[in-house]
Design a protein around this motif. Structure first.
Motif, PDB file in Angstrom:
ATOM      1  N   HIS A  70      -5.542  -5.149  67.827  1.00 50.12           N
ATOM      2  CA  HIS A  70      -4.557  -6.033  68.473  1.00 50.12           C
ATOM      3  C   HIS A  70      -3.136  -5.565  68.145  1.00 50.12           C
ATOM      4  O   HIS A  70      -2.274  -5.514  69.039  1.00 50.12           O
ATOM      5  CB  HIS A  70      -4.718  -7.480  67.977  1.00 50.12           C
ATOM      6  CG  HIS A  70      -5.885  -8.220  68.565  1.00 50.12           C
ATOM      7  ND1 HIS A  70      -6.016  -8.484  69.895  1.00 50.12           N
ATOM      8  CD2 HIS A  70      -6.989  -8.770  67.983  1.00 50.12           C
ATOM      9  CE1 HIS A  70      -7.138  -9.169  70.122  1.00 50.12           C
ATOM     10  NE2 HIS A  70      -7.748  -9.352  68.970  1.00 50.12           N
ATOM     11  N   THR A 122      -0.913  -4.121  71.387  1.00 54.58           N
ATOM     12  CA  THR A 122       0.307  -4.793  71.847  1.00 54.58           C
ATOM     13  C   THR A 122       1.492  -3.832  71.776  1.00 54.58           C
ATOM     14  O   THR A 122       2.412  -3.900  72.611  1.00 54.58           O
ATOM     15  CB  THR A 122       0.580  -6.057  71.012  1.00 54.58           C
ATOM     16  OG1 THR A 122       0.463  -5.730  69.610  1.00 54.58           O
ATOM     17  CG2 THR A 122      -0.423  -7.152  71.325  1.00 54.58           C
ATOM     18  N   SER A 129      -6.535  -1.150  76.837  1.00 51.94           N
ATOM     19  CA  SER A 129      -7.571  -2.178  76.897  1.00 51.94           C
ATOM     20  C   SER A 129      -8.423  -2.014  78.148  1.00 51.94           C
ATOM     21  O   SER A 129      -9.609  -1.707  78.064  1.00 51.94           O
ATOM     22  CB  SER A 129      -6.953  -3.568  76.872  1.00 51.94           C
ATOM     23  OG  SER A 129      -5.955  -3.668  77.879  1.00 51.94           O
ATOM     24  N   HIS A 186      -2.274 -12.176  72.581  1.00 47.67           N
ATOM     25  CA  HIS A 186      -3.085 -11.511  71.550  1.00 47.67           C
ATOM     26  C   HIS A 186      -2.964 -12.214  70.201  1.00 47.67           C
ATOM     27  O   HIS A 186      -3.883 -12.146  69.389  1.00 47.67           O
ATOM     28  CB  HIS A 186      -2.702 -10.032  71.456  1.00 47.67           C
ATOM     29  CG  HIS A 186      -3.352  -9.219  72.527  1.00 47.67           C
ATOM     30  ND1 HIS A 186      -4.617  -8.696  72.397  1.00 47.67           N
ATOM     31  CD2 HIS A 186      -2.941  -8.886  73.775  1.00 47.67           C
ATOM     32  CE1 HIS A 186      -4.949  -8.046  73.501  1.00 47.67           C
ATOM     33  NE2 HIS A 186      -3.950  -8.147  74.365  1.00 47.67           N
TER      34      HIS A 186
END
Lengths: 417, 417, 417, 417
Positions: free
Chosen positions: C46, C50, C79, C145
């Motif tokens: 994560h 991001t 992703s 997220h």
């Protein structure tokens, strides 16, 4: 092998081929089309595939001006011979509603007539010799499928809540099984494999030497009653009795009894048979269990399964030989005495031997060489024969084989120690 | 609903019931037993289950001294009514070689006679009213299965390398489809749902208001030729055109064309139909595609799928209504003109609307309430009707529904924007 | 959107970015690497993904002489953007022990510095406008997220027999929930979708009209205690309460309680929380249930789930707005009164609306257009926000979405009728 | 076995235990936590489980006033001993981010100190004898896990697109392999199984006689270059070379090369090693292939795999013995000469023998009896040792075993005929 007397060969051929149709006789065309699982095949498919075998490996090779009965049948009824070409997907054999049974019967009749013509004459000596070898193989192949016809249709009928009967006949109670005896056999260098002058499969050759330690075999097969004691003692709940993979198999499928056993609300046990649902007979040999279950039972009983060398050694030493299968296709078994009984004709017997080539094994040339050799991994050898084996098919060196979890054959337990 | 004129009701009942048998007429008993996938059922099972519906929901409720035709049929032919009790496992319907077709025909005749007797007399007014409602439901139910009989048998025959024909008739070339026009419809508050005084399913009620923005619909269905252009443009290889789950579905199954399309070695396209393998006709409506494919095509074409409210609004405004299905069970479609064509009778049309209860939806009491409501999740609504829908079954408010990946129905594309 | 005041933007950017690191602060590097299921991601992933979002969609587009921090990161931390290229397989994110956490922190610092430089100056007006739009999107993306970081790590820790605590703090007992009231709302044409002048996701647009019938909403969320009554009444064993697919889901997985509930040998219920194992608090809102469970509970309670239009209509009419999430990441919920409570900040609320594009929906150009639109099938909309949603992220038009079987988010039930 | 000299035993214990930590030294805590597939375990889990073995089977049995280091570790670090109780699910070992590595190191230190104290004194003669036996078993067990640590971490790192190095050292080119010679061995009754006075596993006992036909073994292992010729000759596309189950395995997974081989866009081959991605060295022994591949290669080469009796017979006759593993954990192999080379220290060698109990095999009493016996089904024996086997662990009678499809061990081919 020589094809000397056409009349004899024609009669032998006809007898085997007619037996297949006789096995299908109690069944409707609808019964003959269904496939209950990928491992089993429809009766119609068995009838067509065994015919395909003669057409592909004999007519195509030896018949002058060969024309296929139907060009698409080459694909539809090829089982697993990559060397022959494409194959209809095995799990979808039950979707072949066409050709209809009537056309499959016509296919059989057509090929039978052409085989008979080939036997009758016209081939030279080399061709006749080759024909003889392929005929015998084709008939032995068909006999293997005759056993599968019975086990596959039993599995199919068992999925039906109507519990239909294949044969509408009563299954009488067996005589008391009595207590099994332990029979001792000497060890030493023994010979394993076929040594007669008749037919055997390539996997029974070459005959070769193996060293065997002294051992004992139980005089008879494990009975339903004995296995029930294993169940009652918690056999399906005790991880310590099982091979690790067997325990995973039991847990994943939530198993707690043999394949065709049922227990009613009052706790009474019954068994689905080819004669429909029957009360469980404690004196009959246990059947339809996996190697995993056989091994766990043996462990629980303080014994083990025999190796295939031990089994064959004992069979030869004691002169055990196949007789006639029982009148009804269900394991019977004689009362125990001090001699080795029921080595044949009732239940195949799991051995602890994995299915592997004998030293010097050589498969046949061409596509027919796929018959046995390519299956020699992750399968276990069963010895003897069963109530579903056609008369004249079995022998002491015969090697049947299935994966450790297979249960739909007539498979039982002969203990060793 | 009142059951006023027994002769009328008896005739109506008989007509629907006989149509089911007529659909099975071109098929052998063998054809009628097989099941090609869990979503499809054997023809025999359809014939028995529709009879079970009348026996279970009418005879059992209303017939004095009711006795089942066969006690085990209650389980064997229950589709999904948990309220009725146990069910034979859906993926194993093809293993029910018993009862034989002959017994299923006898089952139909027996139930038909008893239903006729009930219609004929003996019930009081409340009973007659209840009978009328259940009869209509039972007949509508049987008509739904009539469509499935055609789509299920098509799927079965398609698995067979012989490409068997359901009907041995030639499929003529269609007239040129012409260019589709965009037809404009006003927005505003519109009413959705059934408002007639005949029969409708519970999922078409209650009629209610929805707000619709102005929109356009294509005047005709997308054709095979148009979809071929999508394929040729790389439609099945461009992730950007697809819903994420659709793209996973395409990749996992390695798809590159509609369900029944084949391309031969020279690149010629053909299509498996109920009349056997046929050259692909570019002017006929595209059928047998999933919602995923319909959505990707619409995306590629710069359009979208309609909502079910838009579809129903347009159908009503334009007066579109079901006619007779085409002579052969295959989508035809008229030449395009400036009016809305082919809303019915050729292909069901995917909408972008998930299948959900209308505001105030109320399922029926008891087991029969399981008919529709419990399926209202993860399915998408299709509107119109198809070449396999029996005459008199469809209407503008009718809601068909399937999962986004289903392809074996006659499902096509009506574009919106 | 204009990027007028760099200092404001820099501060806003920094605040969000630092919050992600703050969420990871209670965790070790080991905790940050593991992935408990394909739907969840490691904390490290994560943190990197991001950052990848800012690097790929902002720096690569706007930074002069852009060079990637590490060329392979483009693949490792993508992703689902097919338009960007290859992707490391989602189920294997937990195998990325390299780059180490330290390098991911360095990656964050590097990208942060470069983003700050971009904000600080050098871009022309068009570039600044584009930067502003992408910055806001990137920060909203990171906030999404942040919620997943909490739910994913909760799922991970729950697999560990040590029941580790994310925060070592006591979870106090909640105040009595009281009885829920039914609050009535008028029907009619209402507007749905975002209409403010701040940020919203593309799936909240365009604002459009929908017709809503009059309805009632429960004044508060369903509590643990209420759901326990459903369990005690046999809710997980009564097929009649469930959607058909939900019932299959319950049976296949053998479910009988919400995701994180445990019952000890004495029958006492407890719940795994981010503060470790805690006694089940009957007054707190129920969380971690699927749409299937929510629907079955509503059915049992004689109610239903709201549509998303109803939910949004009620939220606006009653002036419900997000506040601050509770001090500890666990649903709290106020005592019931006659007003609409807990629409935000405790549990997302399942609606009966499938996730679909609003009329006139248009995704962004390029790869970033894959953000929302391609997921609009077979998912259901949740409204509100949860105890794990970062402050400032939610609003009345916000559309969260998950498949009907998802349970690891803070998902609960708001009843309607 | 007697525990005579505590200082010797303490040193031996310490050496093995420290080697495990040395193997983990090049890895970060993050690297140590991940699990790349159910068959592999995280390094941290190996370090804890080997410690659990000493704690459970020695301290719990022999330490006065035994208290577990942590009560939950009994479950978390139990591998497969049903007799010990519950087990953390094997596929989820990578989710155990707690205990952290630091605590596992503390666990090791604690158990080590307590074992040292036990060795140091206090036990009576019977206890000392039992301690000696269990210590040796525990150390051999730990050495087995040391090999798995290397193969498991190799598999983990191979999933990472960064291709991380375990050791940052160059892998030099090997000397030319030369042509392999065929070496002949006599047949006859030979003895198989351990007969020394040191340690062996229960599966190497009892030593017993087997009959072996005369045979030949290749003087060295098959090389990468030789296997490349098999690939170039279409080995992965020719069904006729493969066991049927092997062919299904190849097709289902779409395989066309060994596990860690890669081919770049220009067709150059490279191999992932513990020293990172390296050009494929044609002179090094082939590794990381399944039994299926080994058998197909042997078939193609006109040879076969040896039986385990042949392998052991040849090893003894030629005096082959383990030496030191190569400096880097990668198979090297000497240049071929006329003698039997590389029987140890480079690659385990698949045999055609299924893993089965020796005649008279008896597992140990209690839970420790689950060590070997329960795995004796559907696995195949490998002989020799590999570059990852710790020094002092292997011997001629050693029986390693894996399923036929396993590829992540250092497994290669010794041809026989």
């Amino acid at each position: 092998m020589q094809l000397n007397d056409p009349a004899v060969w024609t009669a032998r051929y006809r007898a085997v081929r007619e037996h297949s149709l006789a096995l299908a006789a109690p069944l409707s065309d609808e019964d003959c089309g269904a496939q209950s699982m990928p491992d089993a095949s429809p009766i119609k498919w068995h009838l067509a595939h065994t015919t395909w075998f003669f057409e592909t490996f004999i007519l195509e090779a030896l018949e002058p001006g060969f024309q296929p009965f139907h060009p698409e049948f080459r694909v539809l009824f090829n089982s697993y011979y990559n060397g022959v070409g494409q194959k209809h997907p095995r799990p979808q054999r039950g979707l072949l509603t066409r050709p209809p049974m009537a056309q499959v019967r016509a296919y059989r009749a057509d090929v039978d007539a052409r085989i008979a013509a080939l036997i009758g004459g016209g081939l030279d000596a080399a061709g006749r010799s080759r024909l003889a070898g392929l005929l015998v193989l084709g008939l032995q192949h068909e006999q293997q499928h005759q056993e599968l016809m019975l086990t596959d249709v039993k599995h199919l009928l068992a999925q039906n809540g109507l519990y239909p009967e294949y044969l509408a006949q009563p299954l009488p109670a067996a005589a008391p099984a009595g207590k099994a005896a332990w029979l001792a056999f000497d060890g030493g260098v023994t010979e394993v494999g076929y040594d007669g002058d008749g037919f055997c499969f390539d996997n029974e050759l070459p005959r070769h030497r193996q060293f065997v330690e002294p051992f004992e075999l139980a005089s008879r097969l494990v009975t339903n009653g004995e296995y029930l004691a294993f169940i009652d003692a918690g056999g399906y709940r005790d991880a310590g009795l099982w091979l690790a993979e067997g325990w995973d198999w039991v847990c994943a499928q939530g198993l707690d009894k043999p394949l065709y056993w049922h227990q009613d609300d009052e706790g009474r046990w019954c068994e689905f048979t080819l004669m429909g649902l029957q009360p469980l007979d404690p004196d009959r040999p246990l059947a339809h269990i996996s190697l995993f279950e056989a091994d766990a039972y043996a462990h629980w009983a303080g014994a083990r399964l025999p190796t295939e060398a031990e089994w064959e050694h004992a069979a030869r030493q004691s002169g055990a030989a196949p007789g006639a299968p029982p009148a009804l296709p269900h394991p019977g078994g004689a009362s125990a005495t001090g001699t080795l009984r029921d080595m044949f004709d009732h239940c195949w017997q799991w051995t602890s031997s994995s299915y592997a080539p004998y030293p010097g094994f050589r498969p046949a040339e061409g596509a027919i060489g796929e018959y046995n050799g390519k299956f020699m991994v992750n399968q276990y050898v069963l010895r003897g024969s069963s109530c579903a084996t056609p008369a004249g098919h079995a022998r002491a060196s015969y090697r049947n084989f299935f994966p450790a979890g297979a249960r739909w054959q007539f498979t039982g337990i002969r203990l060793a120690r």
